[in-house]
Design a protein around this motif. Structure first.
Motif, PDB file in Angstrom:
ATOM      1  N   LEU A  20       7.580  -0.689   4.542  1.00  0.00           N
ATOM      2  CA  LEU A  20       6.459  -0.944   3.653  1.00  0.00           C
ATOM      3  C   LEU A  20       5.241  -1.322   4.488  1.00  0.00           C
ATOM      4  CD1 LEU A  20       5.240  -1.502   0.782  1.00  0.00           C
ATOM      5  CD2 LEU A  20       5.951  -3.888   1.130  1.00  0.00           C
ATOM      6  N   LEU A  21       4.141  -0.589   4.298  1.00  0.00           N
ATOM      7  CA  LEU A  21       2.865  -0.995   4.880  1.00  0.00           C
ATOM      8  C   LEU A  21       2.163  -1.867   3.853  1.00  0.00           C
ATOM      9  CD1 LEU A  21       0.551  -0.836   6.979  1.00  0.00           C
ATOM     10  CD2 LEU A  21      -0.309   1.123   5.673  1.00  0.00           C
ATOM     11  N   ALA A  22       1.811  -3.091   4.257  1.00  0.00           N
ATOM     12  CA  ALA A  22       1.206  -4.033   3.324  1.00  0.00           C
ATOM     13  C   ALA A  22       0.249  -4.953   4.056  1.00  0.00           C
ATOM     14  CB  ALA A  22       2.297  -4.857   2.628  1.00  0.00           C
ATOM     15  N   PHE A  23      -0.657  -5.547   3.296  1.00  0.00           N
ATOM     16  CA  PHE A  23      -1.548  -6.562   3.836  1.00  0.00           C
ATOM     17  C   PHE A  23      -0.927  -7.920   3.544  1.00  0.00           C
ATOM     18  CE2 PHE A  23      -5.157  -9.431   4.014  1.00  0.00           C
ATOM     19  CZ  PHE A  23      -5.819  -8.989   5.153  1.00  0.00           C
ATOM     20  N   ASP A  24      -0.563  -8.634   4.614  1.00  0.00           N
ATOM     21  CA  ASP A  24       0.086  -9.938   4.473  1.00  0.00           C
ATOM     22  C   ASP A  24      -0.979 -10.978   4.113  1.00  0.00           C
ATOM     23  OD1 ASP A  24       1.359 -12.460   4.959  1.00  0.00           O
ATOM     24  OD2 ASP A  24       2.866 -11.405   6.139  1.00  0.00           O
ATOM     25  N   LEU A  25      -0.889 -11.550   2.913  1.00  0.00           N
ATOM     26  CA  LEU A  25      -1.913 -12.467   2.429  1.00  0.00           C
ATOM     27  C   LEU A  25      -1.899 -13.793   3.180  1.00  0.00           C
ATOM     28  CD1 LEU A  25      -1.535 -11.754  -1.378  1.00  0.00           C
ATOM     29  CD2 LEU A  25      -3.416 -11.040   0.110  1.00  0.00           C
ATOM     30  N   ASP A  26      -0.744 -14.254   3.620  1.00  0.00           N
ATOM     31  CA  ASP A  26      -0.669 -15.529   4.331  1.00  0.00           C
ATOM     32  C   ASP A  26      -1.109 -15.402   5.786  1.00  0.00           C
ATOM     33  OD1 ASP A  26       0.283 -16.972   2.103  1.00  0.00           O
ATOM     34  OD2 ASP A  26       2.298 -16.185   2.438  1.00  0.00           O
ATOM     35  N   ARG A  27      -0.917 -14.224   6.388  1.00  0.00           N
ATOM     36  CA  ARG A  27      -1.295 -14.004   7.786  1.00  0.00           C
ATOM     37  C   ARG A  27      -2.625 -13.265   7.922  1.00  0.00           C
ATOM     38  NH1 ARG A  27       3.717 -14.659   6.867  1.00  0.00           N
ATOM     39  NH2 ARG A  27       5.184 -15.541   8.380  1.00  0.00           N
ATOM     40  N   ASP A  28      -3.186 -12.841   6.787  1.00  0.00           N
ATOM     41  CA  ASP A  28      -4.491 -12.196   6.757  1.00  0.00           C
ATOM     42  C   ASP A  28      -4.566 -11.020   7.720  1.00  0.00           C
ATOM     43  OD1 ASP A  28      -7.072 -11.954   5.709  1.00  0.00           O
ATOM     44  OD2 ASP A  28      -7.956 -13.047   7.386  1.00  0.00           O
ATOM     45  N   ASP A  29      -3.543 -10.165   7.674  1.00  0.00           N
ATOM     46  CA  ASP A  29      -3.514  -9.015   8.575  1.00  0.00           C
ATOM     47  C   ASP A  29      -2.529  -7.988   8.033  1.00  0.00           C
ATOM     48  OD1 ASP A  29      -4.159  -7.415  10.672  1.00  0.00           O
ATOM     49  OD2 ASP A  29      -3.209  -8.642  12.226  1.00  0.00           O
ATOM     50  N   TRP A  30      -2.613  -6.773   8.576  1.00  0.00           N
ATOM     51  CA  TRP A  30      -1.696  -5.706   8.181  1.00  0.00           C
ATOM     52  C   TRP A  30      -0.348  -5.908   8.845  1.00  0.00           C
ATOM     53  CZ3 TRP A  30      -2.980  -2.658   4.295  1.00  0.00           C
ATOM     54  CH2 TRP A  30      -4.332  -2.500   3.980  1.00  0.00           C
ATOM     55  N   ARG A  31       0.705  -5.588   8.124  1.00  0.00           N
ATOM     56  CA  ARG A  31       2.062  -5.688   8.644  1.00  0.00           C
ATOM     57  C   ARG A  31       2.897  -4.533   8.090  1.00  0.00           C
ATOM     58  NH1 ARG A  31      -0.024  -9.091  11.298  1.00  0.00           N
ATOM     59  NH2 ARG A  31       0.713 -11.193  11.817  1.00  0.00           N
ATOM     60  N   SER A  32       3.938  -4.184   8.837  1.00  0.00           N
ATOM     61  CA  SER A  32       4.945  -3.250   8.326  1.00  0.00           C
ATOM     62  C   SER A  32       6.263  -4.006   8.223  1.00  0.00           C
ATOM     63  CB  SER A  32       5.085  -2.023   9.231  1.00  0.00           C
ATOM     64  OG  SER A  32       5.484  -2.391  10.540  1.00  0.00           O
ATOM     65  N   PHE A  33       7.005  -3.762   7.141  1.00  0.00           N
ATOM     66  CA  PHE A  33       8.246  -4.486   6.870  1.00  0.00           C
ATOM     67  C   PHE A  33       9.378  -3.487   6.638  1.00  0.00           C
ATOM     68  CE2 PHE A  33       4.700  -7.002   5.266  1.00  0.00           C
ATOM     69  CZ  PHE A  33       4.949  -8.258   5.791  1.00  0.00           C
TER      70      PHE A  33
ATOM     71  N   TYR B  28       0.811  -1.214   0.000  1.00  0.00           N
ATOM     72  CA  TYR B  28       0.000   0.000   0.000  1.00  0.00           C
ATOM     73  C   TYR B  28       0.845   1.266   0.000  1.00  0.00           C
ATOM     74  CZ  TYR B  28      -4.500  -2.305   0.379  1.00  0.00           C
ATOM     75  OH  TYR B  28      -5.612  -3.030   0.094  1.00  0.00           O
ATOM     76  N   ARG B  29       1.757   1.394   0.945  1.00  0.00           N
ATOM     77  CA  ARG B  29       2.527   2.631   1.042  1.00  0.00           C
ATOM     78  C   ARG B  29       3.951   2.332   1.507  1.00  0.00           C
ATOM     79  NH1 ARG B  29      -1.268   4.071  -1.198  1.00  0.00           N
ATOM     80  NH2 ARG B  29      -2.669   5.851  -0.832  1.00  0.00           N
ATOM     81  N   LEU B  30       4.885   3.131   1.010  1.00  0.00           N
ATOM     82  CA  LEU B  30       6.242   3.156   1.545  1.00  0.00           C
ATOM     83  C   LEU B  30       6.341   4.342   2.495  1.00  0.00           C
ATOM     84  CD1 LEU B  30       8.217   2.320  -1.687  1.00  0.00           C
ATOM     85  CD2 LEU B  30       8.433   1.055   0.452  1.00  0.00           C
ATOM     86  N   VAL B  31       6.899   4.115   3.679  1.00  0.00           N
ATOM     87  CA  VAL B  31       6.985   5.142   4.714  1.00  0.00           C
ATOM     88  C   VAL B  31       8.449   5.327   5.092  1.00  0.00           C
ATOM     89  CG1 VAL B  31       6.290   5.816   7.036  1.00  0.00           C
ATOM     90  CG2 VAL B  31       4.705   4.544   5.591  1.00  0.00           C
ATOM     91  N   ALA B  32       8.906   6.564   5.097  1.00  0.00           N
ATOM     92  CA  ALA B  32      10.291   6.872   5.446  1.00  0.00           C
ATOM     93  C   ALA B  32      10.357   7.424   6.859  1.00  0.00           C
ATOM     94  CB  ALA B  32      10.879   7.880   4.465  1.00  0.00           C
ATOM     95  N   SER B  33      11.180   6.817   7.705  1.00  0.00           N
ATOM     96  CA  SER B  33      11.466   7.381   9.016  1.00  0.00           C
ATOM     97  C   SER B  33      12.809   8.088   8.928  1.00  0.00           C
ATOM     98  CB  SER B  33      11.512   6.273  10.083  1.00  0.00           C
ATOM     99  OG  SER B  33      12.713   5.530   9.971  1.00  0.00           O
ATOM    100  N   ASP B  34      13.293   8.580  10.080  1.00  0.00           N
ATOM    101  CA  ASP B  34      14.594   9.241  10.065  1.00  0.00           C
ATOM    102  C   ASP B  34      15.734   8.255   9.866  1.00  0.00           C
ATOM    103  OD1 ASP B  34      14.105   8.040  12.469  1.00  0.00           O
ATOM    104  OD2 ASP B  34      15.019   9.610  13.697  1.00  0.00           O
TER     105      ASP B  34
ATOM    106  N   VAL C  50       7.064   0.706  15.171  1.00  0.00           N
ATOM    107  CA  VAL C  50       8.479   0.916  15.475  1.00  0.00           C
ATOM    108  C   VAL C  50       8.679   1.305  16.932  1.00  0.00           C
ATOM    109  CG1 VAL C  50      10.461   2.403  14.971  1.00  0.00           C
ATOM    110  CG2 VAL C  50       9.060   1.505  13.102  1.00  0.00           C
ATOM    111  N   ALA C  51       7.807   2.172  17.447  1.00  0.00           N
ATOM    112  CA  ALA C  51       7.988   2.702  18.800  1.00  0.00           C
ATOM    113  C   ALA C  51       7.433   1.801  19.885  1.00  0.00           C
ATOM    114  CB  ALA C  51       7.331   4.087  18.908  1.00  0.00           C
ATOM    115  N   SER C  52       6.517   0.884  19.547  1.00  0.00           N
ATOM    116  CA  SER C  52       5.837   0.137  20.600  1.00  0.00           C
ATOM    117  C   SER C  52       5.659  -1.344  20.303  1.00  0.00           C
ATOM    118  CB  SER C  52       4.462   0.784  20.871  1.00  0.00           C
ATOM    119  OG  SER C  52       3.742   0.052  21.815  1.00  0.00           O
ATOM    120  N   ARG C  53       4.993  -1.683  19.212  1.00  0.00           N
ATOM    121  CA  ARG C  53       4.564  -3.066  19.001  1.00  0.00           C
ATOM    122  C   ARG C  53       5.718  -4.060  18.866  1.00  0.00           C
ATOM    123  NH1 ARG C  53       0.562  -0.620  15.690  1.00  0.00           N
ATOM    124  NH2 ARG C  53       1.846  -1.013  13.861  1.00  0.00           N
ATOM    125  N   VAL C  54       6.885  -3.607  18.436  1.00  0.00           N
ATOM    126  CA  VAL C  54       7.996  -4.545  18.255  1.00  0.00           C
ATOM    127  C   VAL C  54       8.609  -4.967  19.587  1.00  0.00           C
ATOM    128  CG1 VAL C  54       8.565  -3.671  15.969  1.00  0.00           C
ATOM    129  CG2 VAL C  54       9.646  -2.644  17.974  1.00  0.00           C
TER     130      VAL C  54
END
Length: 354
Positions: A191-204, A180-186, A235-239
Motif C-alpha cells: 500500500l502506498l499511503a501518506f503516513d499522517l503521524d510521520r508526515d511523509d510517504w510510506r509503503s506498507f 492512495y494505491r495498492l501495488v502488486a509485486s511478483d 523494496v529493492a533499495s530503501r529497506v
C-alpha cells in the motif's frame, strides 16, 4: 405521478429479467419470452430495443430455428449475475488478486472493487469462507487477508482515511494513513499511503497488516509519487542499510530480464546503457550480483564502493597468478612442485641432496 414511477420500475425490472433469460439460454423465441415475462410479443420487442440501447447486442433471427439471442458486442455491457455466480466470480477474482493468475493481480483487484460495491451483504460471508478454503501449491504472493485487501481498496477508491496495526522495529503500533494505491509485486501486495503521524510517504506490506479499518473522514488528495516506482525503489533499495548505483553497459530490457524487479530498479540511459539501483546488507553482495550479470559497468555511488572494487580486483589478480600443472593433484602447494616434495614411489630425492 406515483403510478408512472411504479410503471417505470416495473419496466426496469422486466428488462433486467429479460436480460437474465437471454444470458441463460442460447436462443429464445418471441412467444417463449412473452410467456416467461407475462407480456405480449410486442412488449418483448420493445424491451429488446431497450437492451440494445443500453449496449447489449441482442440479435433476432427469422424462420425455423430463429429467435432472440445475446451475441458478442463491440463494448462490454454490464453483466447480470445471480447469487451463486456473484460468489464464484468474487472468489475467482480474489484468487487472481492473490497471484494465482500471473499478471492478473491489478486487474482482478479493480474488478473485485467494482463487484464489492454492489455485492449484497448477505453474500460477503460466503465469499470470505470460500476464499479461505482455496490454496495454491505453486507459490505466488504472500497470503493476505481478503477483508484487509478489500478494506484498503475501498479506502483508496473513496479517498477516506484508513488505520491498521503494523509491526516496526519489533513492536506493533497503530498507523493512520491516507491510502492512495495498492501495488502488486511478483511476491507481495503493498500500500502506498501518506503516513499522517510521520508526515511523509510510506509503503506498507499488506500481509503484515492486522485490524485494518476505513474511516468516513475524506481527505483531499495530495500530489503523490508514482506508486509502482516508489514501492519498487523501497523494496529493492530503501529497506536495506546500504544502497548502490551502477552504470551498466547493456540495454535496460536486457538487464531487466536478468534481475527480478524486487531486487533492483533498472532505468534506461540511452539505447545501450542503463542505471541499476539496488541495496543489500553488505555492499560486497550487491557488487557481486552486478558483476555476475556479465556486462561492463561503472560504480556511480557510493564513492567507497569504487575503492572496494580496486581492492577486490587486486585480490582476484593475485589469485590468478599461479598456474598449477595439470599433473598436480588436489591439495598440492606451489612450494612442493619441481622436485621439492617426496613422490609416493620414493623416486624423487629431497631438494639439495646429492
Amino acid at each position: 405521478m406515483d403510478g408512472a414511477r411504479d410503471d417505470e420500475l416495473g419496466t426496469t425490472e422486466r428488462v433486467l429479467t429479460l436480460l437474465g433469460l437471454l444470458q441463460q439460454c442460447q436462443v429464445w423465441t418471441g412467444p417463449e419470452l412473452a410467456a416467461r415475462l407475462g407480456v405480449t410479443a410486442r412488449t418483448v420487442r420493445r424491451d429488446v430495443d431497450r437492451l440494445r440501447t443500453l449496449g447489449y447486442p441482442v440479435h433476432a433471427g427469422q424462420g425455423v430455428g430463429g429467435g432472440y439471442r445475446l451475441g458478442p458486442g463491440r463494448d462490454l455491457p454490464p453483466l447480470l449475475l445471480d447469487d451463486q455466480e456473484a460468489i464464484a466470480t468474487a472468489v475467482s477474482l480474489l484468487a487472481g488478486a492473490g497471484g494465482a493468475v500471473a499478471g492478473a493481480g491489478d486487474a482482478a483487484l479493480q474488478a473485485l472493487t467494482k463487484l464489492d460495491q454492489v455485492l449484497p451483504a448477505r453474500l460477503r460471508h460466503e465469499v470470505r469462507a470460500l476464499s479461505e478454503s482455496v490454496e495454491f501449491f505453486n507459490g505466488g504472493r504472500a497470503p493476505v487477508d481478503p477483508e484487509v485487501l478489500m478494506t484498503l481498496a475501498r479506502a483508496c477508491r473513496d479517498e477516506v482515511e484508513a488505520g491498521f496495526d503494523y509491526p516496526s522495529r519489533g513492536e506493533v503500533g497503530r498507523r493512520r494513513v491516507e491510502p492512495y494505491r495498492l501495488v502488486a509485486s511478483d511476491r507481495r501486495w503493498y500500500l502506498l499511503a501518506f503516513d499522517l503521524d510521520r508526515d511523509d510517504w510510506r509503503s506498507f506490506r499488506v500481509d503484515k497488516m492486522t485490524d485494518a479499518s476505513a474511516r468516513t473522514f475524506r481527505f483531499r488528495p495530495r500530489e503523490a509519487p508514482d506508486a509502482a516506482t516508489y514501492v519498487q525503489e523501497g523494496v529493492a533499495s530503501r529497506v536495506y542499510p546500504h544502497q548502490a548505483r551502477f552504470l551498466v553497459h547493456a540495454a535496460a530490457d536486457t538487464v531487466r530480464a536478468q534481475i527480478p524487479a524486487s531486487a533492483a530498479v533498472v532505468r534506461p540511459r540511452g539505447s545501450e546503457c542503463c542505471e541499476v539501483l539496488s541495496g543489500g546488507e553488505r555492499l560486497d553482495a550487491v557488487l557481486m550480483h552486478v558483476l555476475l550479470l556479465g556486462h561492463d559497468f561503472e560504480v556511480l555511488d557510493p564513492p567507497e564502493l569504487g575503492q572496494r572494487c580496486r581492492v577486490l580486483a587486486q585480490r582476484l589478480r593475485s589469485a590468478g597468478t599461479t598456474d598449477p600443472s595439470p599433473a598436480d593433484g588436489p591439495g598440492v602447494r606451489p612450494g612442493m612442485r619441481h622436485g621439492r616434495g617426496r613422490s609416493r614411489g620414493g623416486g624423487a630425492a629431497p631438494a639439495g641432496s646429492a
